[in-house]
Design an enzyme around this catalytic site. Structure first.
Site, short mmCIF file in Angstrom:
data_model
loop_
_atom_site.label_atom_id
_atom_site.label_comp_id
_atom_site.label_asym_id
_atom_site.label_seq_id
_atom_site.Cartn_x
_atom_site.Cartn_y
_atom_site.Cartn_z
N HIS A 24 15.94 45.01 29.84
CA HIS A 24 16.75 45.74 31.33
C HIS A 24 18.06 45.59 30.06
CE1 HIS A 24 20.10 44.79 34.57
NE2 HIS A 24 18.78 45.98 35.29
N ASP A 75 18.73 55.01 41.01
CA ASP A 75 18.99 53.75 41.48
C ASP A 75 19.78 53.50 42.63
OD1 ASP A 75 19.29 51.47 40.13
OD2 ASP A 75 21.00 52.54 38.47
N HIS A 102 16.69 51.30 29.82
CA HIS A 102 16.95 50.39 29.60
C HIS A 102 17.33 50.11 27.96
CE1 HIS A 102 19.43 48.76 32.61
NE2 HIS A 102 18.39 49.60 34.33
N HIS A 143 13.46 55.25 41.02
CA HIS A 143 13.95 53.82 40.91
C HIS A 143 14.69 53.29 42.22
CE1 HIS A 143 14.79 50.65 38.65
NE2 HIS A 143 15.95 50.12 39.30
N HIS A 197 15.48 55.98 35.21
CA HIS A 197 16.58 55.65 35.72
C HIS A 197 17.65 56.69 34.39
CE1 HIS A 197 16.22 51.90 35.84
NE2 HIS A 197 17.39 52.03 35.47
N GLU A 210 11.60 45.88 36.60
CA GLU A 210 12.62 46.12 35.85
C GLU A 210 12.73 44.84 34.67
OE1 GLU A 210 17.06 48.58 35.98
OE2 GLU A 210 16.08 47.19 37.64
N ASP A 233 16.14 49.40 43.96
CA ASP A 233 16.58 48.39 43.54
C ASP A 233 16.65 47.46 45.32
OD1 ASP A 233 16.48 47.05 41.11
OD2 ASP A 233 17.88 48.73 41.07
#
Length: 392
Positions: A150, A320, A191, A20, A212, A123, A22
């Site tokens: 999420h 992350d 999540h 993961h 993650h 995500e 972003d």
């Protein structure tokens, strides 16, 4: 040979698969996808955790790029398509370093070529807008995992950080999982609420992942994985990819964050408010109460525990990066993975263990999901179920 030298030798053969990153969202937020303004071929350490030189320095051989969008956007599907387009633009701009990857075989081909296999993960279930057709559309565009939620619940699944509403997965949520299995799209349980984790494991015929997440027994945060869920991964064949976010891995940081959030609310601000006035309040709090600092050892503690509970065959890494404001000392950006592996080597992990952690487990899990999909596609047609038809 020092531990760091041994790790670099290992990474030349079995590089890191990170679950993961972003970066696409950071590029949207910072420069509205102006990739000239954030050229990944150059050092971007002033602005980002990620660029190609640091990916190379960190021994990264495959990256799941998150095509995350916020849940409050008016059209999350369109925004997700923009994120996918961002990844495609990155691949087009950097073909010598980044290789498109859709399958485990593609990952292995990238490794042989010395390029970084680039996959995508969406995500949050809000990105499919309660539509299995949209789910299939994202798969067709290259998305290879969907995180079921999420930070907020979706209509068919409970999030770890929202008030329970469905008690886990609804009937439509279970159908989403089954359709993902049929496609070969990995079910990502980072999540989601623990109830959703357990329901998804019950519903899935393919390995699941946590792209993650760390261990709840080591740091009591709802974003982490309880031991009873970790214990089920060997039977499922899936994997948990440890994350580096300090407020998920260090208990003192969890407690500090709760106090900081309460301080913001006491001053009339939402805890996520980043306006100048709100940040002034937050900085004053941080001056009075210095932020606890996680380290490489903090993350290694999670991996030691997770290995004890679920076994070495079910672990991976999901840092992350560019999705968190703070990182542990020694894991400051994507160049830091060797520091973690050296710590594990010093703790008695073997090179064979590290090869599974970095590369082999992630490739095996995607390959297994593809194998399940081939079987299901021979016996099951695409689902046209709707949330109205299943959840009423």
């Amino acid at each position: 040979m020092t531990s760091v030298e041994a790790v670099r030798e290992l990474l030349s053969e079995f590089p890191v698969v990170d679950g993961h990153n972003d970066l696409p969202w950071a590029l949207r937020e910072q420069v509205r996808y102006d990739l000239d303004a954030r050229d990944l071929a150059a050092d971007q350490s002033t602005h980002l955790h990620t660029d190609i030189p640091r990916l190379r320095a960190g021994g990264v051989g495959a990256q799941y790029w998150s095509v995350y969008v916020r849940t409050d956007l008016p059209d999350p599907v369109a925004a997700t398509l923009e994120q996918i387009d961002c990844v495609r633009q990155l691949l087009d701009r950097h073909p010598e370093d980044l290789r498109p990857a859709l399958t485990a075989a593609d990952m292995e081909a990238a490794r042989r070529e010395g390029r970084i296999a680039s996959l995508m993960g969406a995500e949050g279930g809000h990105s499919i807008a309660n539509s299995l057709g949209t789910l299939r559309g994202l798969y067709g565009l290259g998305v290879r995992y969907l995180t079921l939620t999420h930070n907020d619940n979706v209509d068919w699944a409970d999030s770890a950080t929202d008030e329970p509403r469905s008690g886990g997965l609804t009937a439509f949520g279970r159908e989403v999982v089954r359709e993902m299995n049929r496609l070969g799209m990995l079910v990502d349980l980072s999540h989601v609420a623990a109830t959703t984790m357990r329901d998804a494991l019950d519903a899935s015929s393919a390995p699941v992942i946590f792209s993650h997440s760390s261990a709840r027994a080591v740091c009591d945060h709802p974003r982490n994985v309880p031991d009873d869920v970790l214990e089920r991964l060997p039977g499922n064949g899936g994997m948990a990819m440890v994350t580096f976010v300090p407020k998920f891995v260090l208990q003192a940081a969890v407690d500090w964050t709760a106090e900081a959030d309460e301080n913001m609310r006491a001053h009339g601000f939402h805890h996520l408010d980043t306006t100048a006035e709100a940040m002034k309040v937050h900085r004053a709090f941080e001056e009075r109460h210095p932020r606890p600092v996680a380290t490489v050892s903090t993350v290694a503690d999670h991996l030691d525990h997770m290995r004890e509970v679920t076994g070495i065959d079910h672990l991976g890494i999901g840092g992350d990066y560019d999705g968190t404001a703070f990182t542990p000392d020694g894991l400051d950006d994507v160049s830091g993975y060797p520091n973690l592996l050296a710590e594990l080597l010093d703790r008695g992990w073997s090179k064979a263990d590290l090869a599974k952690l970095t590369w082999k487990n992630a490739v095996r899990v995607l390959d297994a999901a593809e194998d399940v999909a081939r079987g299901l596609q021979a016996t099951r047609s695409p689902s046209n179920a709707t949330i109205e038809s299943l959840d009423g």
